[in-house]
Design a protein around this motif. Structure first.
Motif, mmCIF file in Angstrom:
data_model
loop_
_atom_site.group_PDB
_atom_site.id
_atom_site.type_symbol
_atom_site.label_atom_id
_atom_site.label_comp_id
_atom_site.label_asym_id
_atom_site.label_seq_id
_atom_site.Cartn_x
_atom_site.Cartn_y
_atom_site.Cartn_z
ATOM 1 N N LEU A 89 -13.095 28.587 13.972
ATOM 2 C CA LEU A 89 -11.891 28.790 14.770
ATOM 3 C C LEU A 89 -12.225 28.586 16.250
ATOM 4 O O LEU A 89 -13.382 28.692 16.656
ATOM 5 C CB LEU A 89 -11.348 30.199 14.562
ATOM 6 N N THR A 90 -11.211 28.301 17.052
ATOM 7 C CA THR A 90 -11.417 28.140 18.493
ATOM 8 C C THR A 90 -10.391 28.950 19.269
ATOM 9 O O THR A 90 -9.277 29.211 18.795
ATOM 10 C CB THR A 90 -11.295 26.671 18.936
ATOM 11 N N THR A 91 -10.799 29.361 20.456
ATOM 12 C CA THR A 91 -9.901 30.016 21.407
ATOM 13 C C THR A 91 -10.484 29.773 22.796
ATOM 14 O O THR A 91 -11.382 28.944 22.970
ATOM 15 C CB THR A 91 -9.733 31.509 21.109
ATOM 16 N N GLU A 151 -6.948 28.488 16.977
ATOM 17 C CA GLU A 151 -6.678 27.349 16.093
ATOM 18 C C GLU A 151 -7.841 27.160 15.137
ATOM 19 O O GLU A 151 -8.979 27.540 15.444
ATOM 20 C CB GLU A 151 -6.482 26.062 16.908
ATOM 21 N N LEU A 180 -5.509 34.291 13.497
ATOM 22 C CA LEU A 180 -4.579 33.187 13.722
ATOM 23 C C LEU A 180 -3.212 33.650 14.208
ATOM 24 O O LEU A 180 -2.395 32.825 14.659
ATOM 25 C CB LEU A 180 -4.432 32.358 12.452
ATOM 26 N N SER A 206 -1.752 33.297 19.516
ATOM 27 C CA SER A 206 -1.328 31.913 19.789
ATOM 28 C C SER A 206 -2.454 31.037 20.327
ATOM 29 O O SER A 206 -2.362 29.805 20.284
ATOM 30 C CB SER A 206 -0.172 31.922 20.799
ATOM 31 N N SER A 207 -3.515 31.647 20.826
ATOM 32 C CA SER A 207 -4.617 30.858 21.379
ATOM 33 C C SER A 207 -5.575 30.347 20.315
ATOM 34 O O SER A 207 -6.404 29.465 20.596
ATOM 35 C CB SER A 207 -5.414 31.701 22.380
#
Length: 482
Positions: free
Chosen positions: A333-335, A316, A310, A313-314
């Protein structure tokens, strides 16, 4: 409890004395020894499962099944020994008319000698004292000294005692198996001149430290480490459109299986952008339960690993699983693919536990660039539909992993002749598998006997034995009829 260096010397001396007996043992004897261990484990399954559940909290059902996998694995290797092809027997007859004249050459694989095995935490039976490393080392004709995992010490001691008793009753020599405990003793074991190879399943940092000790010896030895793996999954646009609900459910079930503590957990999943895949995963994971992790160290490392991801910055948090009073809560999580391509070292770090990272890609070029940044893994998975052009994706995935799956999920490893459980660094330190029949190859070395008198040849290389064993003679494969 820590094994003293004096006790280690006593155990290595015993293993050294047992090694020639194991190497010269007949196929029938060696198979009987492996089967005796399997029978003893089955006979003590209730006792062992109770101890294991108390130490690991993995649950009686899961653990009982793992004992069955472990005994099945031991019996598989017994069949490998009696089948005989693992010896790679090759004979070239003498040819005085060859240029230059050729002597008689007979080649086979023999056991390397005493093997060190380092137990894993997440499979207290199948990758521990009597797991695949020990079973394959025995099948190759070597005694074993096991370094117990600190996460299940009582189970390790009891399992080793049961195995030692079973081997003794079956006629195996003293020193066939021994158990040590403590990091200092483990470091000393892999450096001990009696030890001729080592098998390890665990973290990248721990495995790398032992790998360096093994290769830094005055007489370096092979070190077969199974280390970190993110096990990439690729979902194509066609697959996302055709079966998004099925894929989301399958992913959640796989990354939360065993509270995310499988070495084959799908840790990074490449998904096409703007297909609604993330929303369906978020809905599916909401009911997924977490649970206690194996050790205090793993428990504290899990949130730390998520926090590290986390910091980019990409990244979430997409969704959490159900609240749990005891242990880790699943998290998705996603990126995006561009971030992975730029910062793979950070975003593709393995986090042990129930977490997976969804990576959105916009087109095939973005996907290829991100896949090129993925580190070596045990598995790689492709979900696609007929008619989609995925040849380049398959090529990238097979460069990244030892097992490529199509339309499935990587958790679960079949113990078979064909299995490959290994992959490029950091998944493993070698090209060999740690699961399946060919795992035996790690603990063997080739020897050629030139113009040897019949009486001095190892029994499998004598003509009477060759008549019933698969072998190659003068370049022609010979397969005895059943």
């Amino acid at each position: 409890m820590t094994t003293s260096l004096e006790e280690l010397t006593r155990l290595t001396d015993a293993a050294a004395a047992a090694a020639p007996i194991w190497r010269a043992s007949s196929a029938d004897d060696r198979a009987a020894w492996l089967t005796a261990i399997a029978d003893a484990l089955d006979a003590h399954v209730d006792e062992l499962v109770e101890i294991a559940d108390r130490e690991t909290r993995l649950g009686a059902t899961r653990l009982r099944g793992e004992v069955g996998r472990t005994t099945g694995q031991l019996r598989l290797f017994a069949s490998v020994v009696t089948e005989g092809s693992y010896l790679e027997l090759i004979v070239d007859d003498a040819a005085s008319d060859a240029t230059p004249p050729r002597p008689e050459l007979r080649r086979m694989l023999i056991g390397v000698g005493p093997v060190a095995v380092f137990s894993a935490s997440n499979f207290p039976f199948a990758f521990s004292v009597l797991g695949g490393d020990t079973a394959s080392a025995f099948a190759a004709g070597n005694p074993v000294i096991v370094k117990a995992h600190s996460g299940h010490p009582e189970l390790s001691r009891r399992t080793a005692a049961i195995a030692a008793d079973a081997l003794a009753a079956a006629g195996a020599p003293d020193g066939s198996i021994a158990l040590i405990e403590g990091r200092e003793a483990g470091n000393a074991l892999v450096q001990h001149p009696v030890i001729q190879a080592a098998g390890f399943t665990g973290s990248v940092s721990g495995g790398r430290a032992l790998f360096d000790l093994a290769t830094g010896r005055p007489d370096p030895i092979p070190f077969y480490g199974e280390l970190g793996s993110v096990n990439p999954v690729v979902v194509t646009p066609g697959a996302a459109a055709a079966r998004v609900a099925e894929l989301a459910t399958g992913l959640v079930g796989s990354f939360t299986l065993g509270v995310g503590q499988f070495c084959t957990k799908p840790g990074v999943v490449f998904i096409p952008a703007d297909t609604g895949f993330e929303d369906v995963v978020a809905a599916s994971v909401a009911a997924a339960a977490g649970g206690p992790l194996l050790t205090d160290r793993i428990t504290s490392a899990f949130p730390d690993g998520i926090r590290d991801l986390l910091t980019d910055s990409s990244v979430e948090i997409l969704a959490h699983g159900a609240e749990t009073a005891d242990g880790a809560r699943p998290v998705v999580l996603t990126t995006d693919a561009a971030a992975v391509t730029a910062r793979a070292e950070t975003l593709l770090a393995e986090v042990f536990g129930p977490v997976t990272l969804l990576v959105r890609y916009g087109d095939a070029a973005e996907l290829r660039a991100a896949l090129a940044a993925v580190p070596g893994s045990l598995t790689a998975t492709l979900h696609s539909e007929p008619g989609e052009d995925v040849a380049d994706v398959v090529e990238l995935l097979q460069l990244r992993a030892g097992r490529v799956l199509f339309a499935g999920w990587p958790t679960g490893v079949a113990v078979t002749w064909s299995q490959q459980h290994g992959g490029p660094w950091p998944a493993t330190t070698s090209l060999h598998t740690s699961v399946g029949a060919t795992a035996v190859r790690r603990f063997l070395r080739p020897v050629v006997y030139q113009d040897a008198p019949e009486a001095l040849l190892p029994a499998p290389l004598r003509d009477a034995s060759l008549a019933s064993l698969p072998h190659r003679r003068n370049g022609v494969l010979q397969v005895p009829s059943a």
